[in-house]
Design a protein around this motif. Structure first.
Motif, PDB file in Angstrom:
ATOM      1  N   GLY A  19      63.506  10.541  53.906  1.00  0.00           N
ATOM      2  CA  GLY A  19      64.907  10.918  53.962  1.00  0.00           C
ATOM      3  C   GLY A  19      65.838   9.798  53.544  1.00  0.00           C
ATOM      4  O   GLY A  19      65.423   8.719  53.119  1.00  0.00           O
ATOM      5  N   SER A  20      67.129  10.057  53.681  1.00  0.00           N
ATOM      6  CA  SER A  20      68.147   9.075  53.321  1.00  0.00           C
ATOM      7  C   SER A  20      69.327   9.218  54.265  1.00  0.00           C
ATOM      8  O   SER A  20      69.513  10.253  54.908  1.00  0.00           O
ATOM      9  N   GLY A  21      70.107   8.151  54.347  1.00  0.00           N
ATOM     10  CA  GLY A  21      71.266   8.162  55.238  1.00  0.00           C
ATOM     11  C   GLY A  21      71.166   7.073  56.281  1.00  0.00           C
ATOM     12  O   GLY A  21      70.647   5.983  56.019  1.00  0.00           O
ATOM     13  N   VAL A  22      71.638   7.356  57.484  1.00  0.00           N
ATOM     14  CA  VAL A  22      71.623   6.379  58.574  1.00  0.00           C
ATOM     15  C   VAL A  22      70.173   6.067  58.946  1.00  0.00           C
ATOM     16  O   VAL A  22      69.389   6.976  59.221  1.00  0.00           O
ATOM     17  N   PRO A  23      69.790   4.787  58.949  1.00  0.00           N
ATOM     18  CA  PRO A  23      68.381   4.456  59.225  1.00  0.00           C
ATOM     19  C   PRO A  23      68.030   4.579  60.704  1.00  0.00           C
ATOM     20  O   PRO A  23      68.772   4.125  61.579  1.00  0.00           O
ATOM     21  N   VAL A  24      66.878   5.189  60.953  1.00  0.00           N
ATOM     22  CA  VAL A  24      66.325   5.298  62.300  1.00  0.00           C
ATOM     23  C   VAL A  24      64.916   4.732  62.244  1.00  0.00           C
ATOM     24  O   VAL A  24      64.059   5.240  61.514  1.00  0.00           O
TER      25      VAL A  24
END
Length: 268
Positions: A19-24
């Motif tokens: 995925g992409s976006g805010v890293p978790v």
């Protein structure tokens, strides 16, 4: 996408990046690997999250050195991943022993790169009883677990797996889940159990300044619910989220509630 990151001692850590976006950044529990997060990473990317799942040294696809299984070293391994990926404003999610390592990371590395901490059934602040700490397993019980790993690891892990879930899981799910533990290195599995027995995170808790959520099953038979109460007392401003119908495997016992609660904690 899977790749390797080199940590100290030349150890290569396997990372699955989805995925992409805010890293978790997800840290698995003992004796599992990154695949335990399957039912989270198939959902979170839909909501704009990049799921970074690391196999701890000795587990999953990561290198299997003889030593380096204390919380300090494994927290330093997490730092190597954070630095290699240049993570900032990331969320750190740790389950069971992974939660303990996440606590040590936040304390030892001052929460470097992290803006949120989520502890799921964390094996903390101490997995075993202490003279001034009447919670957790007895040292004798963990010693017996370790002896079982030396004598008959498959049976010992199967017995341990029977403690995990409060819900009626299918035999096919149980077989898959047990296989995750059996895929780990025998030495790492034993050393991880020794770390669970010997490490004490009580001094680490007051050093955590990042907003923290504590997810814990009320019916947990591995890390009893009083551990969550002790973490809540020790981490200033933390939010305790009890899962009334979950055992240790709250990420599957109450799957929909867990994922909803996780999304809430990640966003707030």
């Amino acid at each position: 996408m899977g790749y390797y990151i080199q940590a100290e001692q030349g150890v290569h850590l396997f990372v699955e990046d989805v995925g992409s976006g805010v890293p978790v950044l997800f840290i698995h529990g003992w004796p599992l690997n990154h695949l335990m997060w399957e039912y989270q990473v198939t959902q979170l990317p839909k909501y704009g999250y990049r799921c970074i799942q690391v196999d701890l040294r000795g587990y999953g696809k990561s290198d299997r050195p003889w030593s380096g299984y204390g919380y300090d070293r494994m927290a330093d391994d997490i730092r190597a991943v954070v630095d290699a990926l240049g993570l900032t404003n990331a969320r750190l999610v740790g389950f069971s022993m992974g939660g303990a390592i996440a606590i040590r990371y936040m304390s030892r590395h001052n929460g470097h790169g992290m803006s949120r901490l989520i502890l799921a059934a964390a094996a903390a602040p101490s997995f075993t009883m202490q003279p001034d700490y009447p919670y957790g397993m007895s040292r004798e019980a963990v010693d017996s677990l370790i002896a079982g790993l030396y004598a008959n690891r498959p049976q010992t892990l199967d017995d341990f797996g029977n403690l995990f879930f409060a819900s009626n899981i299918t035999e096919s799910f149980r077989s898959w889940f047990n296989a995750l533990g059996l895929s780990s290195d025998a030495r790492a599995t034993i050393a991880g159990a020794e770390a669970l027995r010997d490490e004490d995170l009580r001094p680490d808790l007051p050093r955590i300044q990042t907003p923290t959520y504590i997810f814990h099953g009320v019916m947990d038979r591995v890390c009893l619910f009083p551990l969550a109460l002790e973490m809540h007392k020790g981490i200033r401003g933390s939010t305790l989220v009890p899962f009334q119908h979950s055992g240790h495997g709250l990420f599957y016992d109450e799957l929909e509630l867990f994922n909803r609660s996780l999304l809430t904690a990640l966003k707030e």
